[in-house]
Write a protein that holds these residues in place. Structure first.
Motif, PDB file in Angstrom:
ATOM      1  N   LEU A 331      33.910-102.215  51.782  1.00  0.00           N
ATOM      2  CA  LEU A 331      33.723-102.964  50.551  1.00  0.00           C
ATOM      3  C   LEU A 331      32.234-102.989  50.226  1.00  0.00           C
ATOM      4  CD1 LEU A 331      35.988-106.110  51.037  1.00  0.00           C
ATOM      5  CD2 LEU A 331      36.134-104.523  49.109  1.00  0.00           C
ATOM      6  N   VAL A 332      31.879-102.634  48.993  1.00  0.00           N
ATOM      7  CA  VAL A 332      30.478-102.646  48.581  1.00  0.00           C
ATOM      8  C   VAL A 332      30.375-103.178  47.163  1.00  0.00           C
ATOM      9  CG1 VAL A 332      29.775-100.746  50.087  1.00  0.00           C
ATOM     10  CG2 VAL A 332      30.619-100.250  47.784  1.00  0.00           C
ATOM     11  N   PHE A 333      29.184-103.653  46.805  1.00  0.00           N
ATOM     12  CA  PHE A 333      28.941-104.206  45.475  1.00  0.00           C
ATOM     13  C   PHE A 333      27.891-103.367  44.747  1.00  0.00           C
ATOM     14  CE2 PHE A 333      30.791-107.632  47.824  1.00  0.00           C
ATOM     15  CZ  PHE A 333      31.553-108.342  46.894  1.00  0.00           C
ATOM     16  N   ALA A 334      28.167-103.076  43.484  1.00  0.00           N
ATOM     17  CA  ALA A 334      27.233-102.306  42.653  1.00  0.00           C
ATOM     18  C   ALA A 334      26.135-103.238  42.176  1.00  0.00           C
ATOM     19  CB  ALA A 334      27.974-101.687  41.474  1.00  0.00           C
ATOM     20  N   GLN A 335      25.044-103.334  42.943  1.00  0.00           N
ATOM     21  CA  GLN A 335      23.994-104.308  42.679  1.00  0.00           C
ATOM     22  C   GLN A 335      22.639-103.675  42.381  1.00  0.00           C
ATOM     23  OE1 GLN A 335      24.479-106.567  46.349  1.00  0.00           O
ATOM     24  NE2 GLN A 335      25.830-108.036  45.327  1.00  0.00           N
ATOM     25  N   ASP A 336      22.614-102.354  42.208  1.00  0.00           N
ATOM     26  CA  ASP A 336      21.331-101.692  42.002  1.00  0.00           C
ATOM     27  C   ASP A 336      21.543-100.417  41.181  1.00  0.00           C
ATOM     28  OD1 ASP A 336      18.610-101.474  42.190  1.00  0.00           O
ATOM     29  OD2 ASP A 336      18.562-100.935  44.312  1.00  0.00           O
ATOM     30  N   THR A 337      20.453 -99.876  40.665  1.00  0.00           N
ATOM     31  CA  THR A 337      20.460 -98.599  39.948  1.00  0.00           C
ATOM     32  C   THR A 337      19.296 -97.769  40.463  1.00  0.00           C
ATOM     33  OG1 THR A 337      19.071 -99.477  38.162  1.00  0.00           O
ATOM     34  CG2 THR A 337      21.458 -99.641  37.867  1.00  0.00           C
ATOM     35  N   GLY A 338      19.225 -96.519  40.040  1.00  0.00           N
ATOM     36  CA  GLY A 338      18.122 -95.661  40.464  1.00  0.00           C
ATOM     37  C   GLY A 338      17.957 -94.494  39.522  1.00  0.00           C
ATOM     38  N   GLY A 339      16.733 -94.013  39.379  1.00  0.00           N
ATOM     39  CA  GLY A 339      16.457 -92.928  38.457  1.00  0.00           C
ATOM     40  C   GLY A 339      17.202 -91.654  38.785  1.00  0.00           C
ATOM     41  N   ALA A 340      17.519 -91.435  40.074  1.00  0.00           N
ATOM     42  CA  ALA A 340      18.219 -90.216  40.472  1.00  0.00           C
ATOM     43  C   ALA A 340      19.732 -90.406  40.488  1.00  0.00           C
ATOM     44  CB  ALA A 340      17.744 -89.771  41.861  1.00  0.00           C
ATOM     45  N   ILE A 341      20.197 -91.627  40.252  1.00  0.00           N
ATOM     46  CA  ILE A 341      21.631 -91.914  40.341  1.00  0.00           C
ATOM     47  C   ILE A 341      22.212 -91.892  38.939  1.00  0.00           C
ATOM     48  CG2 ILE A 341      23.372 -93.448  41.315  1.00  0.00           C
ATOM     49  CD1 ILE A 341      21.314 -92.237  43.307  1.00  0.00           C
ATOM     50  N   THR A 342      22.698 -90.736  38.542  1.00  0.00           N
ATOM     51  CA  THR A 342      23.231 -90.572  37.192  1.00  0.00           C
ATOM     52  C   THR A 342      24.559 -89.841  37.243  1.00  0.00           C
ATOM     53  OG1 THR A 342      22.026 -88.493  36.892  1.00  0.00           O
ATOM     54  CG2 THR A 342      20.936 -90.507  36.163  1.00  0.00           C
ATOM     55  N   GLY A 343      25.440 -90.190  36.304  1.00  0.00           N
ATOM     56  CA  GLY A 343      26.708 -89.496  36.170  1.00  0.00           C
ATOM     57  C   GLY A 343      27.863 -90.215  36.827  1.00  0.00           C
ATOM     58  N   GLU A 344      29.016 -89.627  36.680  1.00  0.00           N
ATOM     59  CA  GLU A 344      30.249 -90.215  37.201  1.00  0.00           C
ATOM     60  C   GLU A 344      30.368 -89.995  38.710  1.00  0.00           C
ATOM     61  OE1 GLU A 344      33.474 -89.588  33.770  1.00  0.00           O
ATOM     62  OE2 GLU A 344      32.572 -87.713  34.450  1.00  0.00           O
ATOM     63  N   LEU A 345      31.095 -90.889  39.352  1.00  0.00           N
ATOM     64  CA  LEU A 345      31.395 -90.767  40.789  1.00  0.00           C
ATOM     65  C   LEU A 345      30.130 -90.463  41.588  1.00  0.00           C
ATOM     66  CD1 LEU A 345      34.738 -88.717  40.658  1.00  0.00           C
ATOM     67  CD2 LEU A 345      34.408 -91.186  40.483  1.00  0.00           C
ATOM     68  N   ARG A 346      29.106 -91.252  41.340  1.00  0.00           N
ATOM     69  CA  ARG A 346      27.795 -91.043  41.980  1.00  0.00           C
ATOM     70  C   ARG A 346      27.262 -92.392  42.426  1.00  0.00           C
ATOM     71  NH1 ARG A 346      24.002 -90.140  44.683  1.00  0.00           N
ATOM     72  NH2 ARG A 346      22.135 -88.900  44.177  1.00  0.00           N
ATOM     73  N   ALA A 347      26.762 -92.478  43.654  1.00  0.00           N
ATOM     74  CA  ALA A 347      26.237 -93.737  44.166  1.00  0.00           C
ATOM     75  C   ALA A 347      25.183 -93.472  45.227  1.00  0.00           C
ATOM     76  CB  ALA A 347      27.358 -94.607  44.745  1.00  0.00           C
ATOM     77  N   ASP A 348      24.377 -94.495  45.496  1.00  0.00           N
ATOM     78  CA  ASP A 348      23.354 -94.494  46.535  1.00  0.00           C
ATOM     79  C   ASP A 348      23.651 -95.688  47.436  1.00  0.00           C
ATOM     80  OD1 ASP A 348      21.203 -93.027  47.485  1.00  0.00           O
ATOM     81  OD2 ASP A 348      19.698 -94.167  46.395  1.00  0.00           O
ATOM     82  N   PHE A 349      23.877 -95.442  48.714  1.00  0.00           N
ATOM     83  CA  PHE A 349      24.312 -96.457  49.666  1.00  0.00           C
ATOM     84  C   PHE A 349      23.093 -97.079  50.330  1.00  0.00           C
ATOM     85  CE2 PHE A 349      26.036 -97.932  53.733  1.00  0.00           C
ATOM     86  CZ  PHE A 349      27.253 -98.494  53.365  1.00  0.00           C
ATOM     87  N   PHE A 350      22.970 -98.414  50.262  1.00  0.00           N
ATOM     88  CA  PHE A 350      21.806 -99.096  50.828  1.00  0.00           C
ATOM     89  C   PHE A 350      22.050 -99.363  52.310  1.00  0.00           C
ATOM     90  CE2 PHE A 350      19.505-103.155  51.753  1.00  0.00           C
ATOM     91  CZ  PHE A 350      18.227-102.613  51.747  1.00  0.00           C
ATOM     92  N   PHE A 351      21.231 -98.738  53.170  1.00  0.00           N
ATOM     93  CA  PHE A 351      21.418 -98.844  54.623  1.00  0.00           C
ATOM     94  C   PHE A 351      20.623 -99.980  55.251  1.00  0.00           C
ATOM     95  CE2 PHE A 351      23.006 -94.463  54.201  1.00  0.00           C
ATOM     96  CZ  PHE A 351      24.130 -94.531  55.018  1.00  0.00           C
ATOM     97  N   GLY A 352      19.706-100.607  54.525  1.00  0.00           N
ATOM     98  CA  GLY A 352      18.955-101.712  55.090  1.00  0.00           C
ATOM     99  C   GLY A 352      17.560-101.308  55.528  1.00  0.00           C
ATOM    100  N   THR A 353      17.054-101.969  56.574  1.00  0.00           N
ATOM    101  CA  THR A 353      15.693-101.765  57.056  1.00  0.00           C
ATOM    102  C   THR A 353      15.724-101.326  58.513  1.00  0.00           C
ATOM    103  OG1 THR A 353      14.975-103.554  55.600  1.00  0.00           O
ATOM    104  CG2 THR A 353      13.427-102.874  57.301  1.00  0.00           C
ATOM    105  N   GLY A 354      14.756-100.511  58.915  1.00  0.00           N
ATOM    106  CA  GLY A 354      14.657-100.132  60.313  1.00  0.00           C
ATOM    107  C   GLY A 354      14.835 -98.643  60.544  1.00  0.00           C
ATOM    108  N   VAL A 355      14.668 -98.242  61.805  1.00  0.00           N
ATOM    109  CA  VAL A 355      14.692 -96.825  62.163  1.00  0.00           C
ATOM    110  C   VAL A 355      16.055 -96.214  61.901  1.00  0.00           C
ATOM    111  CG1 VAL A 355      14.438 -95.184  64.054  1.00  0.00           C
ATOM    112  CG2 VAL A 355      12.874 -97.134  63.876  1.00  0.00           C
ATOM    113  N   GLN A 356      17.140 -96.898  62.303  1.00  0.00           N
ATOM    114  CA  GLN A 356      18.472 -96.342  62.089  1.00  0.00           C
ATOM    115  C   GLN A 356      18.785 -96.216  60.601  1.00  0.00           C
ATOM    116  OE1 GLN A 356      21.196 -95.207  64.548  1.00  0.00           O
ATOM    117  NE2 GLN A 356      21.130 -94.236  62.543  1.00  0.00           N
ATOM    118  N   ALA A 357      18.390 -97.232  59.816  1.00  0.00           N
ATOM    119  CA  ALA A 357      18.610 -97.174  58.371  1.00  0.00           C
ATOM    120  C   ALA A 357      17.875 -95.987  57.762  1.00  0.00           C
ATOM    121  CB  ALA A 357      18.142 -98.478  57.716  1.00  0.00           C
ATOM    122  N   GLU A 358      16.654 -95.735  58.226  1.00  0.00           N
ATOM    123  CA  GLU A 358      15.879 -94.595  57.726  1.00  0.00           C
ATOM    124  C   GLU A 358      16.561 -93.275  58.077  1.00  0.00           C
ATOM    125  OE1 GLU A 358      11.325 -92.804  57.995  1.00  0.00           O
ATOM    126  OE2 GLU A 358      12.061 -94.170  59.548  1.00  0.00           O
TER     127      GLU A 358
END
Length: 376
Positions: A331-358
């Motif tokens: 389950l995720v919430f659409a809470q952000d946008t981005g200049g590279a995130i355009t078009g249908e069926l397209r998303a950017d998943f926020f992994f958080g902070t830290g080495v594993q997230a990077e």
């Protein structure tokens, strides 16, 4: 000022290239996408396995925005959610009671889209420049004009033109090459100085981050504005010039190339004319603020194209973690946008902070199916 802006509004539109040269003609009728496919909860891959209660903080954040926007469909949901601290079974039942799932389908009838990842980087920085800290992070400059043309031209609804005044003319704002060049037109607008140029560049891509100061304290930096130029991924440039192989292109190989080719790095970076301006934030632990103006939650917030998925939407994603057979079904919430995130069926998943997230964010480029959960 108003007269000047109106007088030169056409010039601005044409100069910034936000619409084509025939913008005054009646646009072609857009192709109507297929209706989303209504499905059952059993049709959601992995629905039974998610830790639904872990989505609760993102739900409560989402409610802050949806109630302010007076989204009536969310009122009952948010009122009931406020007083709950559910376990997994209770949270799962809550979502099933208040939402109806449907599978998103593209205009071409496709059900499989694409999901990348982003994270909150940690940079070394200082409030004052020296031999080590010499790469600036800029705040929004006072001469940046933002013009909303939607009231004059309906086809430009939600498109904002950015520029600056030169005499009595409105012209495009400085691009990256000029801002980073020898003339330094934004000198005096620095909020922090970092020790690595590529850290600043990737901060622009991620949109927010944390900065560790020399005394060990940490401050947050968050997206505030942008110069109005279209984002161009430098990975695409490196591929087209055959400097990096397509199948090996990710954040880490791009960074490595920049570090091993310092004599060419600036020219490659300047191929992306987009430039982001930031502001400081003190409540670092609350998480970066997304376009919905609420804190993002690691692995429960995503960035979307608001022209295809409304901000604040609740979705189910069916994907995989990068470089792994591990399923990413959440389950995720659409809470952000981005200049590279355009078009249908397209998303950017926020992994958080830290080495594993990077590590995950830098390699995430997965085929994904999207399901939107509509309030009943």
């Amino acid at each position: 000022m108003v007269k000047v802006l109106l007088q030169y509004v056409s010039t601005v539109v044409l100069a910034l290239g936000l619409v084509g040269c025939d913008w005054w003609n009646t646009p072609p009728k857009p192709q109507t996408p297929p209706e989303p496919k209504v499905v059952t909860w059993a049709d959601l891959p992995g629905w039974e396995q998610d830790a639904h209660e872990q989505a609760w903080p993102a739900l409560l954040n989402n409610c802050q925005a949806m109630l302010k926007k007076n989204e009536l469909a969310w009122v009952t949901i948010c009122q009931q959610a406020q007083g709950m601290s559910p376990d997994r079974a209770t949270a799962k039942a809550f979502f099933e009671q208040h939402f109806q799932p449907e599978q998103l389908v593209s205009t071409e009838g496709k059900t499989t889209g694409f999901m990348t990842g982003y994270y909150e980087p940690v940079l070394m920085a200082s409030y004052t420049p020296d031999e080590r800290f010499k790469y600036p992070i800029y705040k929004t400059p006072a001469d940046l004009l933002t013009i909303d043309l939607g009231s004059l031209y309906p086809e430009l609804q939600n498109k904002r033109v950015r520029g600056r005044l030169e005499g009595n003319r409105v012209i495009p704002y400085y691009d990256r090459a000029v801002i980073e060049g020898t003339t330094k037109p934004l000198a005096g607008n620095e909020i922090l100085w970092t020790d690595k140029q590529d850290d600043v560049f990737f901060l622009h891509i991620q949109g927010s981050g944390r900065a560790q100061l020399p005394d060990g304290s940490i401050v947050g930096v968050g997206y505030d504005n942008q110069n109005g130029h279209k984002y161009l991924p430098i990975g695409k440039v490196l591929i087209e010039r055959k400097l990096i192989e397509r199948e090996h292109t990710n954040m880490f190989t791009i960074r490595e190339w920049l570090n091993t080719h310092p004599d060419q790095a600036e020219e490659i970076l300047n191929q992306n004319p987009s430039y982001v301006f930031f502001k400081l934030r003190t409540n670092v632990e609350a998480g970066p603020i997304g376009s919905l103006n609420v804190p993002l939650v690691a692995e429960r917030s995503i960035a979307i194209d608001p022209k295809t998925i409304p901000l604040g939407s609740l979705l189910w994603v069916d994907s995989h973690y990068p470089d792994s057979k591990t399923l990413l079904q959440k389950l995720v919430f659409a809470q952000d946008t981005g200049g590279a995130i355009t078009g249908e069926l397209r998303a950017d998943f926020f992994f958080g902070t830290g080495v594993q997230a990077e590590q995950w964010a830098g390699r995430m480029k997965q085929n994904t199916q999207f399901y939107r959960l509509i309030p009943r």
